[in-house]
Scaffold this motif. Structure first.
Motif, PDB file in Angstrom:
ATOM      1  N   LEU A 144       0.858  -1.192   0.000  1.00 34.65           N
ATOM      2  CA  LEU A 144       0.000   0.000   0.000  1.00 34.65           C
ATOM      3  C   LEU A 144       0.893   1.241   0.000  1.00 34.65           C
ATOM      4  O   LEU A 144       1.746   1.402   0.880  1.00 34.65           O
ATOM      5  CB  LEU A 144      -0.902   0.008   1.238  1.00 34.65           C
ATOM      6  CG  LEU A 144      -1.754   1.271   1.421  1.00 34.65           C
ATOM      7  CD1 LEU A 144      -2.754   1.444   0.279  1.00 34.65           C
ATOM      8  CD2 LEU A 144      -2.485   1.235   2.759  1.00 34.65           C
ATOM      9  N   ASP A 146       0.605   5.189   0.384  1.00 37.87           N
ATOM     10  CA  ASP A 146      -0.320   6.270   0.749  1.00 37.87           C
ATOM     11  C   ASP A 146       0.256   7.581   0.219  1.00 37.87           C
ATOM     12  O   ASP A 146       1.220   8.114   0.765  1.00 37.87           O
ATOM     13  CB  ASP A 146      -0.491   6.318   2.273  1.00 37.87           C
ATOM     14  CG  ASP A 146      -1.708   7.142   2.673  1.00 37.87           C
ATOM     15  OD1 ASP A 146      -2.587   7.373   1.817  1.00 37.87           O
ATOM     16  OD2 ASP A 146      -1.786   7.552   3.846  1.00 37.87           O
ATOM     17  N   THR A 170      -3.004   5.215  -2.895  1.00 41.36           N
ATOM     18  CA  THR A 170      -4.010   6.237  -2.616  1.00 41.36           C
ATOM     19  C   THR A 170      -3.721   7.496  -3.429  1.00 41.36           C
ATOM     20  O   THR A 170      -2.575   7.850  -3.685  1.00 41.36           O
ATOM     21  CB  THR A 170      -4.095   6.612  -1.120  1.00 41.36           C
ATOM     22  OG1 THR A 170      -2.987   7.453  -0.781  1.00 41.36           O
ATOM     23  CG2 THR A 170      -4.139   5.380  -0.234  1.00 41.36           C
ATOM     24  N   TYR A 189      -7.581   8.418  -0.419  1.00 40.76           N
ATOM     25  CA  TYR A 189      -6.979   8.500   0.918  1.00 40.76           C
ATOM     26  C   TYR A 189      -7.959   9.086   1.931  1.00 40.76           C
ATOM     27  O   TYR A 189      -9.030   9.565   1.566  1.00 40.76           O
ATOM     28  CB  TYR A 189      -5.668   9.299   0.879  1.00 40.76           C
ATOM     29  CG  TYR A 189      -5.690  10.591   0.095  1.00 40.76           C
ATOM     30  CD1 TYR A 189      -6.445  11.677   0.509  1.00 40.76           C
ATOM     31  CD2 TYR A 189      -4.926  10.725  -1.069  1.00 40.76           C
ATOM     32  CE1 TYR A 189      -6.453  12.860  -0.202  1.00 40.76           C
ATOM     33  CE2 TYR A 189      -4.931  11.924  -1.798  1.00 40.76           C
ATOM     34  CZ  TYR A 189      -5.696  12.977  -1.363  1.00 40.76           C
ATOM     35  OH  TYR A 189      -5.706  14.151  -2.068  1.00 40.76           O
ATOM     36  N   LEU A 193     -10.045   4.480   5.136  1.00 37.21           N
ATOM     37  CA  LEU A 193      -9.111   3.859   4.188  1.00 37.21           C
ATOM     38  C   LEU A 193      -9.128   2.328   4.307  1.00 37.21           C
ATOM     39  O   LEU A 193      -9.157   1.627   3.288  1.00 37.21           O
ATOM     40  CB  LEU A 193      -7.694   4.397   4.430  1.00 37.21           C
ATOM     41  CG  LEU A 193      -6.607   3.833   3.519  1.00 37.21           C
ATOM     42  CD1 LEU A 193      -6.846   4.248   2.076  1.00 37.21           C
ATOM     43  CD2 LEU A 193      -5.220   4.301   3.983  1.00 37.21           C
ATOM     44  N   ALA A 204       3.442  -1.220   3.871  1.00 40.05           N
ATOM     45  CA  ALA A 204       2.834   0.071   3.519  1.00 40.05           C
ATOM     46  C   ALA A 204       3.894   1.164   3.625  1.00 40.05           C
ATOM     47  O   ALA A 204       4.739   1.153   4.531  1.00 40.05           O
ATOM     48  CB  ALA A 204       1.661   0.383   4.444  1.00 40.05           C
ATOM     49  N   ASP A 206       4.117   5.321   3.793  1.00 40.30           N
ATOM     50  CA  ASP A 206       3.477   6.635   3.902  1.00 40.30           C
ATOM     51  C   ASP A 206       4.327   7.613   3.098  1.00 40.30           C
ATOM     52  O   ASP A 206       5.375   8.045   3.569  1.00 40.30           O
ATOM     53  CB  ASP A 206       3.401   7.042   5.380  1.00 40.30           C
ATOM     54  CG  ASP A 206       3.015   8.503   5.550  1.00 40.30           C
ATOM     55  OD1 ASP A 206       2.172   8.989   4.764  1.00 40.30           O
ATOM     56  OD2 ASP A 206       3.569   9.151   6.462  1.00 40.30           O
ATOM     57  N   GLY A 211      -1.550  11.401   5.968  1.00 42.03           N
ATOM     58  CA  GLY A 211      -2.491  10.459   6.571  1.00 42.03           C
ATOM     59  C   GLY A 211      -2.090  10.077   7.996  1.00 42.03           C
ATOM     60  O   GLY A 211      -1.044  10.488   8.494  1.00 42.03           O
ATOM     61  N   ARG A 215      -3.481   3.890  10.637  1.00 40.90           N
ATOM     62  CA  ARG A 215      -4.285   3.132   9.657  1.00 40.90           C
ATOM     63  C   ARG A 215      -3.398   2.150   8.896  1.00 40.90           C
ATOM     64  O   ARG A 215      -3.816   1.052   8.547  1.00 40.90           O
ATOM     65  CB  ARG A 215      -4.928   4.087   8.639  1.00 40.90           C
ATOM     66  CG  ARG A 215      -5.974   4.983   9.215  1.00 40.90           C
ATOM     67  CD  ARG A 215      -6.647   5.766   8.062  1.00 40.90           C
ATOM     68  NE  ARG A 215      -7.290   6.933   8.610  1.00 40.90           N
ATOM     69  CZ  ARG A 215      -7.067   8.185   8.223  1.00 40.90           C
ATOM     70  NH1 ARG A 215      -6.242   8.441   7.242  1.00 40.90           N
ATOM     71  NH2 ARG A 215      -7.690   9.172   8.797  1.00 40.90           N
ATOM     72  N   LEU A 216      -2.166   2.560   8.610  1.00 40.64           N
ATOM     73  CA  LEU A 216      -1.253   1.691   7.858  1.00 40.64           C
ATOM     74  C   LEU A 216      -0.765   0.548   8.747  1.00 40.64           C
ATOM     75  O   LEU A 216      -0.609  -0.587   8.273  1.00 40.64           O
ATOM     76  CB  LEU A 216      -0.069   2.502   7.313  1.00 40.64           C
ATOM     77  CG  LEU A 216      -0.445   3.750   6.492  1.00 40.64           C
ATOM     78  CD1 LEU A 216       0.804   4.398   5.906  1.00 40.64           C
ATOM     79  CD2 LEU A 216      -1.422   3.400   5.378  1.00 40.64           C
ATOM     80  N   THR A 228       7.654   5.611   6.838  1.00 36.80           N
ATOM     81  CA  THR A 228       7.164   6.916   6.402  1.00 36.80           C
ATOM     82  C   THR A 228       8.312   7.698   5.788  1.00 36.80           C
ATOM     83  O   THR A 228       9.471   7.548   6.199  1.00 36.80           O
ATOM     84  CB  THR A 228       6.535   7.714   7.551  1.00 36.80           C
ATOM     85  OG1 THR A 228       6.073   8.980   7.028  1.00 36.80           O
ATOM     86  CG2 THR A 228       7.517   7.981   8.686  1.00 36.80           C
TER      87      THR A 228
END
Ligand SMILES: NC(=O)c1ccc[n+]([C@@H]2O[C@H](COP(=O)([O-])OP(=O)(O)OC[C@H]3O[C@@H](n4cnc5c(N)ncnc54)[C@H](OP(=O)(O)O)[C@@H]3O)[C@@H](O)[C@H]2O)c1
Length: 307
Positions: A144, A146, A170, A189, A193, A204, A206, A211, A215-216, A228
């Motif tokens: 994923l 984001d 996203t 996004y 989500l 995932a 970021d 975001g 959530r991730l 991230t």
């Protein structure tokens, strides 16, 4: 030589094209006659002063951390590159948006890319490649991203697809078709989500920093499966990605091979001549670039004098 610089922090209007001495390659580095340089949100943060406490810079500061151009000086101890070669690469300390720029890490420019594409690619390729390595993304992985439609995201989508991963990305609704064309499954996004993704993912990233990383973590099951790119989102066990310079030349070379195989393109959101530097920074500051923003340079009459 011409360079895009600022002498005091502020809005995009503090950028000006000024005449400065050309840099020299120094040991282990090369210098290029720049054809295009990338613009990224980091440039905006450095110029505005948002990072001045965490990333102090000398003023005046010549902007830009990546570029593509023609090699015109080679430092001691550098092998495998010749005067006149076309390359793309990075200079993390800045100063790539100028007639001549020193590069620390580089690879041959793929034939398939225009100068603008190559000029905007290197930092995003280095970042995306390192993120996929750290996250262990391989054939069969579900990733994923984001914030998949911007400069880093649009390239990282394709790098992950090339590894055989399934990529969920996203973006705002206007960029869903764009993401599909790059090989990702688009979702919007923001809150909700997890329901829209509808599946557990292996890893995932970021990319945007806008975001909530929790959530991730929930979607992967562990903060160790999340990275991230943005310092303020390094929370809840999620680590900030720091690119390892030692892997960058190989990542740039691999990306060039993908490009020449028709499997990696650099979508250009907008390109500006060096004299429109403030417009380029204003564009990146919107936070909604579709691909890379770049600044182009034409051959300057002072090039010979720089040798
Ligand atoms: N740690 C590192 O080594 C490293 C390296 C490179 C970059 N970075 C950082 O990575 C970040 C992204 O860089 P970039 O060049 O890709 O930026 P960019 O080109 O400005 O792209 C930003 C993207 O974020 C998306 N976005 C906007 N709001 C969002 C939200 N609420 N949730 C999710 N996505 C949202 C936008 O999508 P839509 O337009 O579709 O809305 C846009 O495509 C920057 O902060 C940069 O400084 C870090």
């Amino acid at each position: 030589m011409q360079a895009l610089l600022f002498t005091a922090h502020g809005g995009p209007e503090v950028l000006t094209v000024a005449d400065v001495p050309a840099p020299h390659a120094g040991p282990g580095r090369i210098r290029v006659a720049v054809r295009a340089a990338g613009v990224s949100p980091a440039d905006d943060a450095i110029r505005s002063g948002a990072w001045k406490d965490i990333y102090p810079i000398p003023l005046p500061y010549v902007v830009g951390v990546d570029a593509a151009g023609v090699v015109d000086e080679i430092g001691d101890g550098v092998d495998g590159v010749h005067l006149g070669d076309e390359v793309y690469g990075v200079r993390p300390a800045g100063a790539t948006t100028a007639a001549h720029a020193v590069l620390d890490l580089w690879a041959a420019k793929p034939v398939a890319w225009t100068w603008s594409q190559a000029g905007g690619a290197a930092a995003a390729v280095a970042t995306g490649s390192h993120a996929l390595d750290e996250l262990g993304v391989r054939a069969g992985s579900t990733l994923l991203l984001d914030g998949a439609s911007g400069g880093v995201g649009a390239i990282t989508v394709q790098l992950a697809v090339a590894r055989g991963a399934r990529v969920i990305g996203t973006a705002g609704p206007a960029n869903h078709a764009f993401l599909r064309d790059l090989g990702a499954e688009p979702v919007t996004y923001g809150p909700g989500l997890a329901d829209r993704v509808g599946t557990r993912v292996d890893a995932a990233l970021d990319v945007s920093g806008h975001g909530d990383v929790r959530r991730l973590v929930a979607l992967t099951g562990s903060p160790d499966a999340v990275r991230t790119l943005v310092a303020h989102n390094a929370a809840h066990g999620v680590r900030l990605l720091r690119v390892d310079p030692s892997g960058v030349p190989a990542a740039l070379t691999a990306a060039a091979a993908l490009a020449d195989a028709g499997r990696l393109t650099v979508p250009i959101a907008a390109e500006y001549p060096i004299t429109d530097g403030p417009a380029a920074h204003a564009r990146i500051a919107t936070g909604h670039a579709r691909g890379k923003v770049v600044i182009t340079l034409t051959t300057q009459p002072d090039e010979a004098a720089a040798r």
